[in-house]
Enzyme design. Structure first.
Site, PDB file in Angstrom:
ATOM      1  N   HIS A 193      33.973 -22.103   2.057  1.00 28.24           N
ATOM      2  CA  HIS A 193      35.549 -22.363   1.684  1.00 28.24           C
ATOM      3  C   HIS A 193      36.792 -20.984   2.015  1.00 28.24           C
ATOM      4  CE1 HIS A 193      32.307 -24.247  -2.072  1.00 28.24           C
ATOM      5  NE2 HIS A 193      32.612 -24.614  -0.653  1.00 28.24           N
ATOM      6  N   CYS A 196      54.578 -22.755   6.428  1.00 27.01           N
ATOM      7  CA  CYS A 196      54.829 -22.747   7.690  1.00 27.01           C
ATOM      8  C   CYS A 196      52.895 -22.286   7.299  1.00 27.01           C
ATOM      9  CB  CYS A 196      54.905 -21.507   8.521  1.00 27.01           C
ATOM     10  SG  CYS A 196      54.781 -20.238   7.833  1.00 27.01           S
ATOM     11  N   CYS A 233      58.825 -17.740   6.806  1.00 25.81           N
ATOM     12  CA  CYS A 233      59.816 -18.335   6.629  1.00 25.81           C
ATOM     13  C   CYS A 233      60.361 -18.828   4.715  1.00 25.81           C
ATOM     14  CB  CYS A 233      58.836 -20.262   6.830  1.00 25.81           C
ATOM     15  SG  CYS A 233      57.417 -20.187   5.506  1.00 25.81           S
TER      16      CYS A 233
END
Length: 314
Positions: A161, A172, A223
């Protein structure tokens, strides 16, 4: 049964201070471990025989192995999150869709991170690390996101997990260490303070909505996209390539030991079904019933940290 485990997080002269309540700072190791019967010497011998006969042992661990390190789980009777509170874990779709929910999550995680990241492996983690060093452990699959197996030294490891110690950008995919993000939180929230009552699994704490509203959340430095811990939230699915990898490890194994998991979540339970199809012997060490008790040739209701160190990996 209700337990209090509070955290206070505040900025003092430019330094962030975390303060544990007395109930947490005195004996946290047993705070989240459910009651269990005394060790049965005959059961210990049976597990020893199971391990001795195993030549390619696969071990799958769950939250129950980490409760003795002071990390609560969800489902343990009387002491798990579901027993202590009506709160439920965050859902993947809610985190993705809602900026306010991400703000609430990160505020709570920011307060809980210093304590969560400081947790250390217990005797059960160290025993499994030793099994690997001795050549007994073929592969270790953990459903936990606490990095305690890595801290213990395991390398033949799949974190099914993910891991809370990593953060990724939803746009991104840029990955950064969680500790770096903690510093960015501190820079953005120099005067913010909070007092939490209650500690949840996976580095979470409980905060009021009023405390959350003024918390500032940074974006991806590359980004500007939203950030998420590199873990599988409830309602999300495990990467198919990772699932296939674990299935191959199960098929290579000659036995499977479950440690500290009720196997209620399908992402882990499916590998028990694969083991059954392959007719592998299955042993389960977990306090309380599990989803697969009827498939096990051996079931033990003991503390992981008490029993595993007694087993000699030969």
């Amino acid at each position: 049964m209700r337990m209090s485990c509070g955290l206070t997080y505040r900025s003092t002269k430019g330094r962030w201070i975390t303060k544990l309540s007395r109930s947490c700072s005195h004996g946290p190791m047993g705070l989240f471990v459910p009651p269990s019967p005394p060790l049965d010497p005959m059961k210990v011998k049976e597990l020893q025989r199971f391990i001795t006969l195993s030549k390619k042992l696969l071990v799958m661990t769950g939250a129950g192995i980490s409760t003795e390190s002071g990390i609560p789980d969800y489902r343990s009777e009387k002491v798990g999150l579901y027993a202590r509170t009506d709160r439920r874990p965050i859902q993947h779709v809610d985190f993705i869709r809602s900026a306010p929910i991400r703000q609430r999550y990160w505020a709570r995680n920011f307060v809980g991170w210093p304590q969560f990241s400081a947790h250390q492996p217990n005797a059960a983690h160290l025993a499994l690390s030793n099994w690997e060093k001795e050549g007994k452990l073929h592969w270790l699959v953990t459903q936990n996101v606490d990095a305690l197996h890595t801290k213990a030294g395991n390398q033949r490891l799949t974190e099914l997990h993910g891991c809370m110690h990593r953060v990724l950008c939803l746009n991104c995919g840029e990955q950064t260490p969680r500790g770096v993000l903690q510093e960015r939180f501190q820079d953005l929230n120099p005067s913010w303070s909070a007092e939490a009552q209650g500690v949840a699994p996976d580095g979470d704490v409980f905060l009021s909505e009023e405390q959350v509203q003024t918390f500032q959340v940074p974006s991806c430095v590359r980004c500007g996209g939203p950030l998420k811990p590199d873990v599988v939230f409830f309602g999300d699915t495990v990467n198919p390539d990772k699932v296939d990898f674990v299935h191959r490890r199960v098929r290579e194994a000659d036995s499977l030991l479950v440690v500290g998991s009720s196997l209620q979540v399908y992402s882990g339970y499916r590998f028990i079904l694969t083991a059954r199809e392959k007719k592998l012997p299955i042993a389960i060490l977990n306090i309380g019933p599990t989803r697969s008790d009827d498939l096990a040739c051996l079931k033990l209701n003991s503390r992981c940290g008490e029993l595993l160190p007694l087993i000699i990996p030969h």
